[in-house]
Structure formats: structure tokens, C-alpha cells
Design an enzyme around this catalytic site. Structure first.
Site, PDB file in Angstrom:
ATOM      1  N   LYS A  44       0.157   6.518  -6.670  1.00 37.44           N
ATOM      2  CA  LYS A  44      -1.160   6.462  -5.902  1.00 37.44           C
ATOM      3  C   LYS A  44      -1.430   7.925  -5.527  1.00 37.44           C
ATOM      4  O   LYS A  44      -2.948   8.435  -5.717  1.00 37.44           O
ATOM      5  CB  LYS A  44      -1.304   6.011  -4.728  1.00 37.44           C
ATOM      6  CG  LYS A  44      -1.258   4.341  -4.842  1.00 37.44           C
ATOM      7  CD  LYS A  44      -1.309   3.565  -3.652  1.00 37.44           C
ATOM      8  CE  LYS A  44      -0.898   1.793  -4.020  1.00 37.44           C
ATOM      9  NZ  LYS A  44      -1.011   1.240  -2.813  1.00 37.44           N
ATOM     10  N   ASP A  75      -6.919  -0.030  -0.273  1.00 34.77           N
ATOM     11  CA  ASP A  75      -5.838  -0.372   0.875  1.00 34.77           C
ATOM     12  C   ASP A  75      -6.374  -0.410   2.284  1.00 34.77           C
ATOM     13  O   ASP A  75      -6.123  -1.064   3.076  1.00 34.77           O
ATOM     14  CB  ASP A  75      -4.414   0.404   0.705  1.00 34.77           C
ATOM     15  CG  ASP A  75      -3.725   0.220  -0.732  1.00 34.77           C
ATOM     16  OD1 ASP A  75      -3.971  -0.943  -1.152  1.00 34.77           O
ATOM     17  OD2 ASP A  75      -2.943   0.974  -1.117  1.00 34.77           O
TER      18      ASP A  75
HETATM   19  P1  NAP Z   1       6.261   4.914  -0.178  1.00 33.08           P
HETATM   20  O1  NAP Z   1       5.373   5.972  -0.119  1.00 33.08           O
HETATM   21  O2  NAP Z   1       7.547   5.157  -1.061  1.00 33.08           O
HETATM   22  O3  NAP Z   1       7.061   4.760   1.441  1.00 33.08           O
HETATM   23  C1  NAP Z   1       8.172   3.957   1.670  1.00 33.08           C
HETATM   24  C2  NAP Z   1       8.340   3.967   3.175  1.00 33.08           C
HETATM   25  O4  NAP Z   1       9.490   3.077   3.316  1.00 33.08           O
HETATM   26  C3  NAP Z   1       8.725   5.270   3.733  1.00 33.08           C
HETATM   27  O5  NAP Z   1       8.381   5.231   5.327  1.00 33.08           O
HETATM   28  C4  NAP Z   1      10.220   5.341   3.771  1.00 33.08           C
HETATM   29  O6  NAP Z   1      11.008   6.034   4.781  1.00 33.08           O
HETATM   30  C5  NAP Z   1      10.523   3.498   4.113  1.00 33.08           C
HETATM   31  N1  NAP Z   1      11.663   3.508   3.566  1.00 33.08           N
HETATM   32  C6  NAP Z   1      11.962   3.086   2.322  1.00 33.08           C
HETATM   33  N2  NAP Z   1      13.285   2.338   2.222  1.00 33.08           N
HETATM   34  C7  NAP Z   1      13.785   2.544   3.324  1.00 33.08           C
HETATM   35  C8  NAP Z   1      15.168   2.214   3.927  1.00 33.08           C
HETATM   36  N3  NAP Z   1      16.072   1.767   3.201  1.00 33.08           N
HETATM   37  N4  NAP Z   1      15.324   2.564   5.224  1.00 33.08           N
HETATM   38  C9  NAP Z   1      14.177   2.818   5.972  1.00 33.08           C
HETATM   39  N5  NAP Z   1      13.063   3.381   5.623  1.00 33.08           N
HETATM   40  C10 NAP Z   1      12.744   2.994   4.361  1.00 33.08           C
HETATM   41  O7  NAP Z   1       5.850   3.548  -0.418  1.00 33.08           O
HETATM   42  P2  NAP Z   1       4.174   2.823   0.287  1.00 33.08           P
HETATM   43  O8  NAP Z   1       3.168   3.062  -1.023  1.00 33.08           O
HETATM   44  O9  NAP Z   1       4.060   3.401   1.484  1.00 33.08           O
HETATM   45  O10 NAP Z   1       4.605   1.359   0.225  1.00 33.08           O
HETATM   46  C11 NAP Z   1       5.084   0.972   1.283  1.00 33.08           C
HETATM   47  C12 NAP Z   1       5.393  -0.836   1.181  1.00 33.08           C
HETATM   48  O11 NAP Z   1       3.886  -1.168   1.445  1.00 33.08           O
HETATM   49  C13 NAP Z   1       5.624  -1.375  -0.238  1.00 33.08           C
HETATM   50  O12 NAP Z   1       6.385  -2.349  -0.072  1.00 33.08           O
HETATM   51  C14 NAP Z   1       4.361  -1.927  -0.786  1.00 33.08           C
HETATM   52  O13 NAP Z   1       4.163  -3.013  -1.465  1.00 33.08           O
HETATM   53  C15 NAP Z   1       3.742  -2.168   0.412  1.00 33.08           C
HETATM   54  N6  NAP Z   1       2.145  -1.977   0.113  1.00 33.08           N
HETATM   55  C16 NAP Z   1       1.464  -3.366   0.642  1.00 33.08           C
HETATM   56  C17 NAP Z   1      -0.169  -3.297   0.249  1.00 33.08           C
HETATM   57  C18 NAP Z   1      -0.795  -4.640   0.441  1.00 33.08           C
HETATM   58  O14 NAP Z   1      -1.835  -4.807  -0.069  1.00 33.08           O
HETATM   59  N7  NAP Z   1      -0.277  -5.644   1.078  1.00 33.08           N
HETATM   60  C19 NAP Z   1      -0.587  -2.321  -0.216  1.00 33.08           C
HETATM   61  C20 NAP Z   1       0.215  -1.016  -0.274  1.00 33.08           C
HETATM   62  C21 NAP Z   1       1.370  -1.229  -0.169  1.00 33.08           C
HETATM   63  P3  NAP Z   1      11.219   7.666   4.213  1.00 33.08           P
HETATM   64  O15 NAP Z   1      10.020   8.437   4.554  1.00 33.08           O
HETATM   65  O16 NAP Z   1      12.272   7.830   5.392  1.00 33.08           O
HETATM   66  O17 NAP Z   1      11.604   7.795   2.979  1.00 33.08           O
END
Ligand code: NAP
Length: 268
Positions: free
Chosen positions: A68, A104
Site C-alpha cells: 500500500k 480504508d
Molecule cells: P503493517 O503495516 O504490517 O503493520 C502491522 C502492525 O502489527 C504493526 O503495528 C506491528 O507492530 C504489529 N504487529 C505485527 N506482529 C506483531 C506481534 N507479533 N506482536 C505485536 N505487534 C505486532 O500491517 P497493516 O497494513 O497495518 O495491517 C494490519 C492488520 O489490519 C492486518 O491484519 C490487516 O489484514 C488488517 N486490515 C484490515 C482492513 C479491513 O478492511 N478490515 C483494512 C486494512 C488492514 P511493529 O510496528 O512493532 O512491527
């Protein structure tokens, strides 16, 4: 009926096999009798994929993890939400000119409308791309201050810096129990819980209010919240509304949330 006039759309990410977007968008194309098809593309090189979008004349694409942010630099124009968040999740091909959008933000605004959030103590967990869309949606709907919890404090600090002109953000570690204890609305914007096992934070100190998870099924966090008699909502409302907005950008048709949910076999 596929023929030489069928328009191609899709979702680009990696991994992508789990995506429910093809089911929803193909269902919408069929429902509205549009000659179009939506496929999932597991892409390793996003810049190459954009040559393909232009070269083959795709109608548009959704973009998901991990592309993204990179997509922002690959489109010709971006809308205000994509620019503010720093990420694009929807691209429209308008005669070879690619327009980037972030739907989003709209998806999360629609989630917030179901919740009593104004004047409440709000905590966002996570500092990735989704957390930025969530915080920008909170700002757009009038929220002035939020707590931000994240595993990596550097990333939380960067997010605070990105939004410091528009919303006050207090950064905390994931084990800040006193923050959870004072929270009325806790929003999980991490990917923790997608395994069906893990919890992003301990919500034991939370005695009232709402738990929102943006993962689109009932995660352990959502189940735990309900077991404590807190109100809880998963990310399905956000998911269908970001898709509804993408579909409208591509086709001009605004479908109802009811229709989108029923095409996914979800409770309406
Ligand atoms: P991202 O940019 O990779 O960010 C991931 C986040 O999760 C970061 O804050 C990361 O922390 C944290 N994280 C990952 N593994 C972790 C762990 N084991 N322990 C603690 N923190 C952890 O991903 P994103 O794009 O923000 O997406 C996040 C989630 O939102 C995904 O599951 C996605 O499917 C969901 N989402 C849903 C929608 C919807 O329409 N419902 C839309 C968009 C996204 P760090 O900063 O410490 O790495």
C-alpha cells in the site's frame, strides 16, 4: 459471460490466497450485470505489476499487504485520504492515467459511526499502514486525542510525527495496563489475532466500553471482550465498506452494505 469486452480488475498483494475480495467484487459485477471480472494476483515485484496494469489496460486494482505504501509512488495522482495516510489501497485506470485512493479510511469511518466514540478515551493498538488509516479516520470524525500502543516504539513515534499537526497522540508500550484501564474504545489495528490464537494487548483492566478489531472475523480479542460483556465489533464492516467505496470509484455504482455482506455470506 467472458468475451473480448470483459474488463479486468483485481487485488495485488503477497500472500493473497486468503483474500475474500474476489468473492465480493465478482458477486457485485454479476449482481449489476457488468461485463467484468476480478482476480487475485500474488505479486513479487509491484513496479512490474504496474507496467502490467498500464500495458494490459486493467480497469483498476485493490492493493493490499505489503504494497500500500509503495503504490503511492507508482500512481499518477492521489486523493486527499491516500496522501494524508501515505498509502493507496485502490487504483483506477482512467485511460492510462492511474488514480490512487485510500478507501480504508472510509471503511473505518463507517465502523466508527456504529460506536459512541466522541469525547471518549480512545486507544489505537498498532502503528502500521492500517493504524494510520484508522487514526486519520478518527481525526476526520472529530477526535482530538488518542493513545497509541505499539510493539516498536520508533514506529509509534514516526506515526505521531506524521499526524502531529492534526491530532494529539500519546505513545505507550503494549504492556501499559493503566492506559487500557482508562480506555473507553480500544481499536486493534495490528495483525495480531489473525492466527486465531494471539491477543495484541491484555484487556483485563478494561471495565467498560468498546473493543474494535479491524481483522475481519471474530478474533480472540473480540471474543475476550464479549466474554467480559464489553461491546465488540470485528473488521468486517470496515472491509465491506472499503470494498463498496472501491467498487463505486470503478463503476459509479454505490451498493448497499446489506448486499455486500450477503454476497460474502455474512450476517446482515
Ligand atoms: P503493517 O503495516 O504490517 O503493520 C502491522 C502492525 O502489527 C504493526 O503495528 C506491528 O507492530 C504489529 N504487529 C505485527 N506482529 C506483531 C506481534 N507479533 N506482536 C505485536 N505487534 C505486532 O500491517 P497493516 O497494513 O497495518 O495491517 C494490519 C492488520 O489490519 C492486518 O491484519 C490487516 O489484514 C488488517 N486490515 C484490515 C482492513 C479491513 O478492511 N478490515 C483494512 C486494512 C488492514 P511493529 O510496528 O512493532 O512491527
Amino acid at each position: 459471460m467472458l468475451n473480448s469486452r470483459t474488463k479486468l480488475y483485481g487485488v495485488i498483494g503477497s500472500p493473497i490466497a486468503h483474500s475474500i475480495s474476489p468473492k465480493l467484487h465478482n458477486g457485485l459485477f454479476r449482481y449489476y450485470g457488468l461485463n467484468a471480472v476480478y482476480l487475485a494476483f500474488d505479486v513479487k515485484d509491484i513496479a512490474e505489476a504496474f507496467h502490467g496494469i498500464r500495458g494490459l489496460g486493467l480497469g483498476g486494482v485493490n492493493i493490499t499487504l505489503p504494497y500500500k505504501e509503495r503504490t503511492l509512488g507508482l500512481v499518477d495522482k492521489v486523493d486527499a485520504d491516500a496522501e494524508a495516510v501515505g498509502a493507496v489501497n485502490t487504483v483506477k485506470n482512467n485511460g492510462g492515467i492511474l488514480y490512487g485512493y485510500n478507501t480504508d479510511v472510509f471503511g473505518f469511518e463507517e465502523t466508527l459511526r456504529r460506536i459512541d466514540y466522541l469525547g471518549k478515551e480512545i486507544t489505537v493498538v498498532g502503528a502500521g499502514g492500517a493504524a494510520r488509516a484508522v487514526i486519520y479516520a478518527l481525526y476526520k470524525l472529530g477526535v482530538k486525542r488518542v493513545n497509541l500502543m505499539n510493539r516498536t516504539m520508533d514506529k509509534a513515534a514516526k506515526l505521531r510525527e506524521q499526524f502531529e499537526r492534526i491530532i494529539e497522540i500519546d505513545c505507550h508500550r503494549l504492556d501499559a495496563a493503566h492506559v487500557v484501564g482508562h480506555t473507553d474504545v480500544l481499536i486493534n489495528a495490528t495483525s495480531v489475532g489473525i492466527d486465531g490464537i494471539s491477543l495484541p494487548v491484555d484487556i483485563a483492566p478494561m471495565g467498560k466500553g468498546w473493543v474494535v478489531d479491524i481483522i475481519y472475523f471474530d478474533t480472540p480479542l473480540v471474543k475476550k471482550a464479549r466474554s467480559k460483556r464489553l461491546d465488540a465489533i470485528n473488521g468486517m464492516v470496515m472491509f465491506v465498506n472499503q470494498a463498496i467505496r472501491s467498487f463505486e470509484i470503478w463503476t459509479g455504482i454505490k451498493c448497499s452494505e446489506c448486499l455486500a455482506l450477503s454476497l460474502l455470506g455474512e450476517k446482515v
